[in-house]
Every structure is written in structure tokens, then in C-alpha cells.
Design an enzyme around this catalytic site. Structure first.
Site, PDB file in Angstrom:
ATOM      1  N   GLU A  39     -47.211   5.692  18.315  1.00 33.84           N
ATOM      2  CA  GLU A  39     -45.917   5.163  18.765  1.00 33.84           C
ATOM      3  C   GLU A  39     -45.044   4.686  17.613  1.00 33.84           C
ATOM      4  O   GLU A  39     -43.826   4.655  17.720  1.00 33.84           O
ATOM      5  CB  GLU A  39     -46.109   4.044  19.789  1.00 33.84           C
ATOM      6  N   PHE A  49     -54.982  -5.240  32.318  1.00 32.11           N
ATOM      7  CA  PHE A  49     -55.278  -4.167  31.376  1.00 32.11           C
ATOM      8  C   PHE A  49     -53.984  -3.663  30.736  1.00 32.11           C
ATOM      9  O   PHE A  49     -53.022  -3.361  31.422  1.00 32.11           O
ATOM     10  CB  PHE A  49     -56.004  -3.018  32.086  1.00 32.11           C
ATOM     11  N   GLN A  50     -53.979  -3.578  29.418  1.00 27.86           N
ATOM     12  CA  GLN A  50     -52.830  -3.137  28.621  1.00 27.86           C
ATOM     13  C   GLN A  50     -51.575  -3.975  28.890  1.00 27.86           C
ATOM     14  O   GLN A  50     -50.462  -3.462  28.863  1.00 27.86           O
ATOM     15  CB  GLN A  50     -52.558  -1.641  28.832  1.00 27.86           C
ATOM     16  N   LYS A 101     -44.270  -1.221  36.046  1.00 30.20           N
ATOM     17  CA  LYS A 101     -44.620   0.036  36.720  1.00 30.20           C
ATOM     18  C   LYS A 101     -44.082   0.067  38.148  1.00 30.20           C
ATOM     19  O   LYS A 101     -43.574   1.090  38.608  1.00 30.20           O
ATOM     20  CB  LYS A 101     -46.145   0.199  36.719  1.00 30.20           C
ATOM     21  N   MET A 149     -45.263   1.641  -6.971  1.00 32.23           N
ATOM     22  CA  MET A 149     -44.405   0.490  -7.242  1.00 32.23           C
ATOM     23  C   MET A 149     -45.242  -0.768  -7.452  1.00 32.23           C
ATOM     24  O   MET A 149     -44.936  -1.592  -8.314  1.00 32.23           O
ATOM     25  CB  MET A 149     -43.395   0.298  -6.104  1.00 32.23           C
TER      26      MET A 149
END
Lengths: 608, 182
Positions: free
Chosen positions: A75, A137-138, A187, A499
Site C-alpha cells: 500500500e 480484526f484489522q 464496511k 548520503m
């Protein structure tokens, strides 16, 4: 000079005939359908994302709408792609992810967009509203997580709010000083139905005032200072590009003869080939640019925010100069550098007001002084050295510039190669350099370039990345293959986190802790993805590889094996005065810099 | 830029939406502005809440606090009232551990301050005082020798003394230039 930005705004509201898939206002639709109804009406045709449980209703409905979904491999890639899409197009980029880890993986990309003022709408699924707060969940409180790194965010639990919220989200993202907006949709809000209500009225938010009118009294003070200045410098920032003010700036410079220094994100906002273009200022700005700023009697800052990488030590920044600060965001005024004349407003509007008012005049003595500084620097420039026996990163980038005739869109990662790119790839047009300036996000280049390809498919696009940053998001090579993208990738591979190694060399007595970095064989890695890989180890091989990559229509990755321990010069060490630069040792044409390395001395280039 | 900090009071009208307090608090934390007190409650206008925020800040910092608050979409209006004519009051509940023997002394003090006695028990009393923050401080100092058991204070709430109704929409928020010149 043409401004391509005015025509390329694929994500601005569509004004043409409605798409046949769209439903009329007043129709009963599911929340998921309403979501796409709004996105299509906002002109969105490409979204970057990754599905998951809490966003599945939206994905299921997506198939019924004219949307191209780019499946990323992480993502973070989705948020960088949406960002790259927005930077290249000038419109709003859209990414979509599920709840919990899907949403938190977007976070780095959201913060990147926030610090560089990139308009983006991020849609996340959320657990069903009855489960909110139960550690389901999640479940992650992504609204809470993203408050400090978004311009605004929303949680939608009822489908009837969805159309209004999404319309507001696009408006907030693109208006004023742009930024990312997160819309978290439960949802059940996607599954339930509601009456879809839509009209073309402009969004009204009583607490949101993106526009500011410059005060005429301040404009008049600015005019007086500009007319009287003998040693003025314009500091052109990202605001020139966002405000589409390049044309006005060119007119302004023609009339006033004032040299233009640019921030990293300002590159491309004023053509590098212009005789008054100085180049990039700041920590790795060219010596003449920083010296000119320190010598100036007036700084005209246009759409920039005096970042610490730009100013060096604040107490000694441009001590002889009055400062005019033109900035759309009032919270930036006096944040770092105190403005003698603060002008809060759109850069384009301000330039438009000042242009007819300022005196037409030449500033020959000042220009001659800066040209003198320039020629001193040229002697130290690595580009004057042939370096045939070695492969220097700066040469690779200089050659890329030459071979692409400066016309490519370049997307860089973060680190040494980014600074060399800023120094040696001369950008002529707005939005031709896409780079993470404010947040300095390694791993940005590949996914952002993928996003840019979708925004401007006809541009020649080059990724320039280091071997460290590239490995952070290298999984997105799969997207290049799956989407059949024509992308050119140059990996500046020195086997170090360059760097950080440079800082270790200069400030930590060469203790190279955790900076030597191994890597896969990038050529094989490209091939494993079904892409083409080429290895280049000598400068004589650069041209053929670059021209081959340009000539084919698939993704080509070139692994440039460059000198492992090169340093980006000049460098203003953190917290030092802007003209206290570490300079590249003077090159003698007969010797190679690596054979004649004198320890770089801290050279003061001012006259005291 | 270092500048002299002083106690400053902001009256902030915001949308009465979930999470607004979080956004404001997050802004102060993120920009390292230190909040002395923050009071928030609904107003007589539907959908509008009012915050009174007291913090230590310099003049230029205060202007940026205001500008940053205006960047929050849910913030409708910001007034820094530090230097304007306002009433600014704190409500303070104090439980004093005092028995019958010394109770008359304490009641006399409460009377002097105009404090109300809300509850009385054999060994303690609960009193309420509303007033300016320095009055509350003095009140607590005078009661301290009698044995304070508990103190509960609201943050300050402030209101200007003029006869105007705060305009909540489409006001020009950016006083950037003029405030700066002043």
C-alpha cells in the site's frame, strides 16, 4: 516556453457528457456505488490500491465503473503512485486500501504528500460501524493516526454522508495549499443503500477559507523594495509550479533583470537554460547560488517556506537582505525567517499585480558579480573532468540529461543521486522533476514514477534511484510488468547508503556504520520480473544503454555501477552558515579526482 | 526565533463534530505549543462549540497559532483576546478539611471572596468560587493553611466586553500582513 500544466489536469471535475455507467442524482445506490459515482464525476479514471476485507464492497462495485485500478504490491506503493500521478498531472491522485494494515501502510506516502503539498484522496475501508472501538480484526483508528499528516480527514459510517464527504475531500485536497485527505469508510456504509444526492454547486465549508487576498499596502511596499534593490535574488519555490506562475515569472525577470534561485521542489518552475536562472539553493545548492543569497540586499521569496535545508543557520541567513515573502499559507509567514514584507496570497495573483507596477531596469553589476562566482565554481565542477576510467554518478546523470535533451520527466528517490540530479539534470518545464523534498522519503521514486506514467503516458519517464532506496519499494517492478509500462530506470549503484556514508566520511571520522549495503543483481531482478536489465560499469557504455532504453517500449532497468565513495559537493553542513560550504577540491585536468584526493577542507567563500 | 512568551487567551469557535478537540490538541502538541488550559462546550448556536485556550506564546508565535488553527477545516473563527477587553473566569471547587472549631474562620474567608458553600460535613466543606485566574490563585493560597483536600478547576472561559455577535462565516481569517505590521 509552454506551460503543459494548464492542459494536463485529468483529475479536475469533468464537465463533459456524463458517462453511461453513472446514475442520476436521486437514485438509490449502495455506499460502494456512491463512492465510484463521485470519483468518476470528479474526473478520476485511475486509482492505485490493494483490496482487503473491509474495502471489498467498494472493489466489487468498481468493476461497474470506468475506472482503471492499478494493483500495487504494497500500500505504500499505492500512496506514492497517487502522489506521483498528482505531481505529474496537477490533478488529484487517488489511492485505496483496506482497514488496519492496509491503511497504516499508506501512512508514509500520505506524510510525503503532506509535506510537499500534494493533492491526494486516500480511501480506506474500515471495520463495520458496530465494531468500531472493539479492536476488531484489522481495525486501526486511521483517522486518529492521520490527523497530523493530512490536510483533513473523515470517517464515514452512513452511506447518505458519502457523496457530500467525498466531494468535500476532493475540494479540500486541491484548493488553496493542496494536501492529502483521508476518507475512512466503514464496511457497512459501503454495503447499505442510500439516496445518491449530487449537484454541481461548489462546495461550501464555513470553516474553510483557502483563498487569501494580498494586501495592496504590502504589494506597494514590495514594489518599492524591488525597484530600489541593487542586489536582489528571487527564491522560486514549489508555489510557482502549483500556481502555474512560470509565464508571469519569466515576464517579471525580463522586466526586472533579477536572478532566480530555486528550491529543490521549485526546479522546473523557471527554465534552467534562462540566463538569469541560478539553479538550486541550499545545502547542496551550487556555491554561486548560496553566495548570491548571502550577498543579496533583497530576497523575493515566491511560494517557498524557508526550509532548514534551504537556509542553513538562520541567525546568519542573508544578513544584508530585506525579505519579501509571498506565500499562500499564512502559517508559513515568519515561521523560520522573519519577513520584512509578508504577502499572503496566490503567487500568480501577486506576480500579476507586481508585474505592471515594478520599474523596468538592468542590474548589470550584480549579474556580473554572480557570473564571477559561477566561473570560480566551474573549475571545480566534476563535469569538466572526463573521468573515462571511472563511472561517476554525476557523469551518469549529466549524460542522461544530454541524451534525453533535458526533455524527460525525471522521478528521483532520496539521497546523493537526488542532489546530483538537481545539479546536473537541467529542468526546463514545470512538473518535469518529481521528488520527495520535504519528507525525503526513500523508496518514493519507482512507485511515484509509475503513477506519473498513468498521468502523462506520452512523456519519456526516468526513475533515478540509489541502490538503497530502490530496494525499499522494488516490489513495484511487478506493476511495471503487469501494466506493460514503458518506464526507464537508472539505479545509481554505489553499494552504500551514499548520503549517510557521506556524512560519516565528513562528520563521523569515516566510521561507516550500517551504510555498506548489499543488493540483489538488479539485472537479474529485472529479468525475474519479465523486464529488461542492463549493467553499465564504464562511462563509455552509458550512451548505448540509455539510448536502448529510450528506443524500446517496455521497462528497462539500468544498473549503473558507480564509484562507491563519491561526495556531493558543495555541502553546507547542518547548522552552518549558508556560505560555509565544503567545496569539491579543484580538479586538475591531468589527474583523476580519486587519485588526488586532498581531504576536503571547510572553505569559507565569503570575503571576511 | 526566540521571543518573549506571555500568557495568551484564544477564543475558538469550532464545528460541533466528533474529533475536533483531538485535531486542536494534536495541532498544539505537534507544533510544540504548550496548553495551560483548554475549555470546550457547546454554545447556544446549533452545531457550534466554543473553546477557550490559554497558552504561553510570543507575539509572532501567537499569530502562527491563529493561522494554524484556521487551517483546520472545522475551525470557524479564532480570536486572540489577550489584549482586548474581556471577562475571563475560572470555576473552582475546593474541599477544605476543616472541623467545627475553625469553620467560622473559613466561612469568613469564603464570604470575603464571595465563594459559595456547596456542602458541609463535620470535618470538611466544599466551596465554589468563580473568578479571574489570579483571584482563584489567591483564594487557594488563603485556604491552604486550613488543609485543602481536593481542588477541581475548569480551564478559563473568556468573552469580550463588546456588543457584537461573533461572525462565524466568511470572515477574512488572514490578518497575516496587518497583524504583522502592527
Amino acid at each position: 516556453m509552454t506551460q503543459t500544466t494548464t492542459t494536463a489536469s485529468p483529475a479536475s471535475p469533468a464537465k463533459k457528457e456524463p458517462h453511461p455507467a453513472l446514475h442520476a442524482s436521486g437514485t438509490t445506490l449502495t455506499g460502494a456505488e456512491i463512492l465510484w459515482e463521485v470519483l468518476v464525476r470528479e474526473g478520476v479514471d485511475t486509482v492505485f490500491g490493494y483490496p482487503g476485507g473491509a474495502i471489498m464492497p467498494a472493489y466489487d462495485a468498481m468493476a461497474r465503473y470506468p475506472i482503471h485500478h492499478v494493483l500495487t504490491r504494497h500500500e505504500q506503493g499505492a500512496s506514492h503512485m497517487a502522489d506521483g500521478y498528482a505531481r505529474a498531472s496537477g490533478g488529484v491522485g487517488v489511492c485505496i486500501a483496506t482497514s488496519g494494515p492496509g491503511a497504516t501502510n499508506l501512512v508514509t506516502g500520505i506524510a510525503t504528500a503532506m509535506l510537499d503539498s500534494i493533492p491526494m484522496v486516500c480511501i480506506t475501508g474500515q471495520v463495520p460501524s458496530p465494531f468500531i472501538g472493539t479492536d476488531a480484526f484489522q481495525e486501526t483508528d486511521i483517522q486518529g493516526v492521520t490527523i497530523p499528516i493530512t490536510k483533513h480527514n473523515y470517517l464515514v459510517t452512513d452511506p447518505k454522508d458519502l457523496a457530500r464527504v467525498l466531494k468535500e475531500a476532493f475540494y479540500v485536497a486541491r484548493s488553496g495549499r493542496p494536501g492529502p485527505v483521508v476518507v475512512d469508510v466503514t464496511k457497512d456504509a459501503q454495503q447499505k443503500s442510500a439516496t445518491f444526492e449530487w449537484n454541481d454547486e461548489p462546495v461550501k465549508l464555513r470553516g474553510y477559507r483557502p483563498e487569501h487576498t494580498p494586501l495592496s499596502s504590502e504589494l506597494e511596499k514590495a514594489r518599492e523594495l524591488i525597484d530600489a534593490a541593487e542586489r536582489p535574488v528571487i527564491l522560486a519555490g514549489h508555489g510557482i509550479i502549483k500556481g502555474q506562475a512560470t509565464g508571469l515569472l519569466l515576464e517579471f525577470v525580463r522586466k526586472t533583470d533579477i536572478p532566480v534561485a530555486q528550491t529543490l521542489l521549485g526546479l522546473g518552475g523557471f527554465p534552467a537554460s534562462h540566463e538569469r536562472a541560478l539553479g538550486m539553493m541550499g545545502m547542496h545548492g551550487e556555491a554561486w547560488v548560496n553566495q548570491a543569497i548571502q550577498d543579496a540586499d533583497l530576497l523575493i521569496a515566491l511560494g517557498m517556506r524557508f526550509d532548514d535545508r534551504v537556509t542553513g543557520k538562520l541567525e546568519s541567513y542573508a544578513p544584508k537582505a530585506k525579505k519579501i515573502h509571498v506565500e499562500l499559507d499564512p502559517a508559513e509567514i515568519d515561521k523560520n525567517v522573519k519577513a520584512d514584507v509578508p504577502i499572503v496570497g496566490d503567487v500568480r495573483e501577486v506576480l500579476g499585480s507586481l508585474l505592471p507596477a515594478v520599474k523596468e531596469r538592468k542590474r548589470s553589476a550584480w549579474v556580473t558579480h554572480i557570473d564571477g562566482l559561477r566561473s570560480e565554481s566551474a573549475e571545480r565542477d566534476i563535469q569538466t573532468h572526463s573521468g573515462e576510467a571511472h563511472l561517476y554518478a554525476a557523469h551518469v546523470i549529466g549524460d542522461l540529461y544530454r541524451l534525453t535533451e533535458g526533455k524527460a520527466t525525471v522521478v528521483t528517490d532520496v539521497g546523493q543521486h537526488q542532489m546530483w540530479e538537481a545539479q546536473y539534470y537541467k529542468h526546463e518545464r514545470p512538473r518535469s522533476l518529481l521528488t520527495s523534498g520535504g519528507l525525503g522519503t526513500m523508496g518514493f521514486a519507482l512507485p511515484a514514477a509509475i503513477g506519473a506514467r498513468f498521468a502523462r503516458p506520452n512523456d519519456e519517464t526516468w526513475v533515478i534511484a540509489g541502490d538503497g532506496g530502490f530496494q525499499m519499494t522494488a516490489c513495484e517492478l511487478s506493476v511495471c510488468a503487469q501494466e506493460n509500462l514503458n518506464l526507464n530506470i537508472a539505479i545509481v549503484n554505489n553499494g552504500f547508503l551514499g548520503m549517510v556514508r557521506q556524512w560519516q566520511e565528513l562528520f563521523y571520522e569515516k566510521r561507516y556504520v550500517a551504510t555498506p549495503i548489499g543488493a540483489p543483481d538488479f539485472v537479474l531482478l529485472a529479468q525475474a520480473h519479465g523486464l529488461e536489465g542492463i549493467r553499465v560499469t564504464k562511462r563509455s557504455e552509458v550512451e548505448a544503454a540509455v539510448q536502448h532504453a529510450r528506443s524500446v517500449s517496455h521497462t528497462v532497468l539500468i544498473d549503473f555501477r558507480v564509484e562507491p565513495e563519491e561526495v556531493v559537493y558543495p555541502m553546507v553542513p547542518s547548522g552552518k552558515r549558508l556560505d560555509e560550504m565544503i567545496r569539491r577540491p579543484r580538479l586538475s585536468p591531468a589527474t583523476d579526482p580519486h587519485d588526488s584526493v586532498a581531504p576536503p577542507a571547510m572553505t569559507k567563500t565569503d570575503k571576511d | 526565533m526566540t521571543e518573549t512568551k506571555q500568557r495568551r487567551t484564544f477564543v475558538v469557535h469550532v464545528e460541533d463534530e466528533p474529533g475536533v478537540l483531538n485535531r486542536v490538541a494534536s495541532l498544539f502538541r505537534r507544533r510544540a505549543y504548550n496548553i495551560d488550559s483548554l475549555n470546550v462546550a457547546r454554545t447556544h448556536e446549533k452545531g457550534v462549540s466554543r473553546m477557550t485556550i490559554v497558552c504561553m506564546a510570543g507575539a509572532s508565535e501567537a499569530r502562527r497559532i491563529e493561522a494554524n488553527l484556521y487551517k483546520l477545516v472545522d475551525v470557524l473563527r479564532v480570536d486572540e483576546v489577550t489584549d482586548t477587553a474581556t471577562v475571563e473566569h475560572v470555576l473552582c471547587l475546593v474541599k477544605v478539611g476543616v472541623d467545627e472549631a475553625r469553620r467560622p474562620e473559613v466561612l469568613q474567608i469564603l464570604d470575603v471572596f464571595g465563594a459559595r458553600t456547596l456542602d458541609l460535613s463535620p470535618c470538611s466543606l466544599v466551596t465554589e468560587l468563580t473568578g479571574a485566574v489570579d483571584v482563584i490563585d489567591r483564594f487557594l493560597a488563603v485556604l491552604a493553611p486550613f488543609g485543602i483536600l481536593e481542588v477541581a478547576q475548569t480551564g478559563a472561559v473568556a468573552m469580550s466586553r463588546d456588543a457584537e455577535r461573533p461572525q462565524l462565516r466568511a470572515a477574512e481569517p488572514c490578518k497575516g500582513s496587518s497583524a504583522h505590521a502592527a
